[in-house]
Scaffold this motif. Structure first.
Motif, PDB file in Angstrom:
ATOM      1  N   PHE A  68       0.798  -1.221   0.000  1.00 49.93           N
ATOM      2  CA  PHE A  68       0.000   0.000   0.000  1.00 49.93           C
ATOM      3  C   PHE A  68       0.834   1.276   0.000  1.00 49.93           C
ATOM      4  O   PHE A  68       0.306   2.333  -0.359  1.00 49.93           O
ATOM      5  CB  PHE A  68      -0.937   0.018   1.217  1.00 49.93           C
ATOM      6  N   ALA A  80      -8.161  -3.250   0.554  1.00 50.73           N
ATOM      7  CA  ALA A  80      -8.326  -2.229  -0.472  1.00 50.73           C
ATOM      8  C   ALA A  80      -9.793  -2.001  -0.818  1.00 50.73           C
ATOM      9  O   ALA A  80     -10.229  -0.857  -0.987  1.00 50.73           O
ATOM     10  CB  ALA A  80      -7.539  -2.620  -1.727  1.00 50.73           C
ATOM     11  N   MET A  99      -9.983   0.793   2.771  1.00 51.09           N
ATOM     12  CA  MET A  99      -9.329   1.858   2.021  1.00 51.09           C
ATOM     13  C   MET A  99     -10.337   2.645   1.188  1.00 51.09           C
ATOM     14  O   MET A  99     -10.266   3.882   1.117  1.00 51.09           O
ATOM     15  CB  MET A  99      -8.237   1.277   1.128  1.00 51.09           C
ATOM     16  N   VAL A 139      -8.246   1.998  -5.523  1.00 46.83           N
ATOM     17  CA  VAL A 139      -7.078   1.878  -4.667  1.00 46.83           C
ATOM     18  C   VAL A 139      -5.942   1.260  -5.474  1.00 46.83           C
ATOM     19  O   VAL A 139      -6.108   0.231  -6.130  1.00 46.83           O
ATOM     20  CB  VAL A 139      -7.386   1.021  -3.423  1.00 46.83           C
ATOM     21  N   VAL A 155      -3.296  -0.879  -5.524  1.00 48.46           N
ATOM     22  CA  VAL A 155      -2.704  -1.998  -4.791  1.00 48.46           C
ATOM     23  C   VAL A 155      -1.618  -2.610  -5.654  1.00 48.46           C
ATOM     24  O   VAL A 155      -1.867  -3.043  -6.779  1.00 48.46           O
ATOM     25  CB  VAL A 155      -3.770  -3.051  -4.428  1.00 48.46           C
TER      26      VAL A 155
END
Length: 763
Positions: free
Chosen positions: A120, A513, A517, A560, A562
């Motif tokens: 991350f 994620a 997130m 996100v 990732v």
């Protein structure tokens, strides 16, 4: 009749034992349930606004039920997990036996946590916002840069994620919240060289400024106007966006909750806040003093003071300073119909004390809380932690190792058999090497030998390691430390084994994620677009740039970033290098304006290679390309290509010019040859005419016949073309014919040649 699949829709019967147990555990009274009106009965259910007493009572009941659920069922499991993480004794230790405790829980969590943090935080951008319309592309890019700056620069983003991930792996859930607060800073500024009109204008434009000092400056000459030097105290009002990882024991939620979107009744967090902080937040000191009295020492408070409790001390309470007294403060989010319109609104409630006295409430559109769970359970708010999967293994392995150590100790230091009264006991108890034991008869002292029998127990430890690998995915192969695997094995097999071992960690990262997130950064976008009423100054690519969040779409999709992928970093870097080479080839052959690869995409590939090499800021190596720069470069390249001819085209033009020159030379030689033929014909004609005149003269001389000299002279004086004009006409005719031929073969485009004129005269 009810189908078998529909039995789950039937509410439990009040006579069901499980129902009664749930009602008692949840803090509900059966009498209250019976007396409550049926919401489906229109005559009995009439929505009415709640009074302040009813509102306070409902909030208090809901908070009590949520706290009872958390403190009764969830908190004991968290305390047990924390004890295992610290490798605390189990409580069944025996004096004189091995008391070793393995740290299986801590080792497993510490093995997973670095991979999650790398996934991350290895990139420069944690999230990217996706526009829903074409005109929102620029706003989405600004939001991506600004919110990543707020998370990483204005707040300790790395520490926040580390705390949340570790809490999730250990205590079932990692909790993160965010809010906006005013940051008023008093600054003093000095201005000099101001005339009186400028001082008055400055006072009008800054009504909140306080003039502390005003000094007239000395005049350089009598004709110059009087200037002043002023000292001003101003309040710099800014909004700050704060993000915090909450202790899991502070978070409360009702037992029927399934998520933090819509399927919950009440959620929030509790904390111990000083009276000074509450007054600074804008609450009345009288209400805090009256309702914020300290309650009993609850279990969640003991968890917050876990370190002091383990050290045998208590958290110091400074009773001498009333402003530093700690008060139970709660920030709750509850769905309740307060205004009596029949719709339960989502309200943010600020309450204090054990009585949950409401200090402030307002209607909000979302819950600013993100929850991370490594192993979520469907249809429930809390899942399983890594500690839940490894605590039993830690206890079993510790007992196996204890028995092994006891067997080893007994085999090395066997017990001694002595005949009572025949041996000096002090000599027997003396463990000095080579010490003498005094005995009255032989055989009075003997060793009670015990063989080492714990060797087969090592197989149990290996089996437990396999069980842990199946549960958590943590193996020596996932860390590249399996020596047996690395020997006599191909590189492809090793890579496949490592990738398979990392899949469980990648699954946890993907779950984080898609849940916590996304909740966190979607909420941050809504928070900023709601509270930021002026351009926000953020640092982008080393420069401070103002952005206007008021133009952003608060409902943009959040993606996100990732960093997941198959293979290790070396393989991924090799793949990215191949992609960069393909992109370079396309840009070189097709230009910057090609539809396949953009210059910004090539820069992103280079940035990914830099990140894989371990450098967090790729902008130090390759400057990002803006869409405006990319478009300008494409236009410049297109203009340059339009002015510069292709080498193949130049070669074709040279060959065409060469062919034209050769053709022209051949045609010119042909014209000369034709002119020469014409000259030869004229010479023969002159000779023939001269012969005619001579023959006529001979005839006249011999026969005495008169000759028509006038006709003969007239014939010889017939008009003729000039030889040069005739040659030039032939050359022009041949040029026009050659141009027509060249245009037909495609070498040169010219109008068709006119019909060739015939030369004047006869042969």
């Amino acid at each position: 009749m009810v189908a078998a699949d529909d039995t789950a829709l039937i509410p439990p019967s009040p006579t069901d034992g499980d129902y009664e147990e749930d009602m008692q555990e949840g803090g509900y009274e059966d009498d209250a349930a019976e007396d409550a009106p049926n919401p489906m009965d229109e005559e009995a259910f009439v929505p009415e606004p709640l009074s302040e007493e009813e509102y306070q009572a409902r909030v208090h009941i809901a908070v009590q039920a949520a706290e009872d659920y958390i403190d009764t069922f969830i908190t004991p499991q968290r305390i047990e997990a924390a004890e295992y993480y610290r490798a605390a004794p189990f409580g069944d230790e025996q004096e004189g036996r091995s008391q070793i405790v393995l740290s299986e829980v801590r080792d497993t969590i510490q093995s997973i946590l670095p991979s999650l943090m790398r996934i991350f935080t290895s990139g420069q951008k944690i999230v990217e916002y996706m526009p829903r319309q074409a005109e929102d592309v620029m706003a989405a890019e600004q939001a991506t840069d600004a919110i990543n700056f707020i998370f990483n620069e204005m707040n300790p983003g790395f520490q926040i994620l580390h705390s949340a991930f570790k809490d999730a792996l250990l205590k079932k859930a990692g909790i993160v919240t965010w809010w906006a607060e005013k940051d008023d800073r008093v600054v003093e500024k000095c201005f000099s060289g101001l005339v009186e009109e400028e001082v008055l204008l400055f006072r009008q434009q800054n009504p909140g400024a306080e003039f502390t000092k005003i000094y007239p400056e000395p005049l350089a000459s009598p004709v110059e106007p009087q200037t002043y030097k002023i000292y001003v105290r101003m309040v710099d009002r800014q909004k700050k966006y704060r993000i915090r990882a909450l202790p899991p024991e502070c978070f409360i939620i009702d037992r029927r909750a399934r998520d933090l979107d819509r399927h919950f009744d009440i959620c929030g967090y509790r904390d111990l806040v000083t009276v000074s902080d509450l007054v600074e937040m804008g609450f009345e000191r009288e209400d805090i003093e009256e309702y914020g009295k300290p309650g009993e020492d609850n279990l969640w408070v003991a968890q917050m003071e876990e370190q002091e409790r383990n050290l045998g001390s208590q958290y110091p309470d400074n009773n001498n300073d009333p402003s530093l007294r700690r008060v139970k403060f709660m920030k709750l989010y509850m769905r309740i119909d307060k205004d009596g319109d029949g719709v339960a609104e989502l309200r943010c409630i600020h309450a204090i004390g054990d009585t949950c006295y409401v200090l402030k409430d307002e209607i909000v559109d979302h819950v600013p809380i993100a929850l991370f769970s490594p192993d979520p359970e469907p249809h429930t708010i809390f899942g399983h932690s890594i500690a839940d999967l490894t605590m039993d293994l830690q206890k079993i392995k510790s007992h196996v190792l204890r028995a092994t150590m006891d067997s080893l100790a007994q085999s090395i230091y066997p017990r001694t058999v002595v005949v009572e009264g025949q041996v000096n006991i002090d000599d027997v108890l003396n463990k000095e090497v080579g010490a003498v034991i005094r005995a009255r008869q032989p055989g009075a002292v003997q060793d009670l030998s015990t063989p080492f029998v714990a060797q087969p127990a090592m197989g149990i430890v290996d089996y437990l390691d396999q069980v842990k690998a199946q549960r958590t995915g943590v193996t020596p192969a996932s860390q590249g430390l399996d020596a047996e695997l690395l020997q006599s094995t191909t590189r492809a097999a090793v890579t496949a084994q490592i990738s398979a071992a990392q899949e469980r960690t990648e699954l946890i990262a993907r779950i984080f994620a898609e849940t916590g997130m996304k909740q966190l950064f979607t909420g941050l976008l809504k928070l900023i677009t709601r509270f930021q009423d002026k351009p926000l100054l953020v640092r982008l690519r080393g420069q401070w740039v103002p952005v206007d969040p008021t133009t952003w779409d608060a409902d943009m999709d959040c993606s996100v970033s990732v960093a997941l992928g198959r293979g290790d970093d070396a393989q991924q870097m090799a793949f990215l290098t191949q992609v960069a080479q393909k992109q370079e080839l396309i840009l070189q052959t097709m230009g910057l304006g090609n539809p396949l690869v953009k210059l910004s995409q090539y820069q992103q590939t280079l940035a990914q290679i830099v990140r894989k090499a371990g450098y967090k800021n790729p902008d130090a190596f390759f400057t990002p390309v803006t869409p405006e720069q990319e478009q300008a470069l494409a236009q410049q390249q297109a203009a340059a290509q339009a002015q510069q001819k292709d080498p193949n085209q130049l070669l074709a033009e040279v060959e065409m010019a060469k062919a034209q020159a050769e053709t022209y030379a051949k045609l010119q030689q042909l014209a000369i040859d034709r002119a020469q033929l014409q000259l030869d014909a004229d010479l023969k004609r002159d000779e023939m005419e001269a012969n005619v005149i001579l023959k006529a003269a001979e005839i006249a001389a011999k026969g005495g016949q008169p000759v028509d000299w006038a006709a003969i002279i007239e014939m010889t004086r017939r008009p003729r073309q000039d030889i040069q004009q005739l040659a030039q006409a032939l050359i022009d005719n041949e040029k026009m014919a050659s141009a027509q031929v060249l245009s037909q073969i495609g070498m040169q485009q010219q109008p068709a040649a006119a019909p060739m004129p015939q030369p004047v005269g006869t042969a």
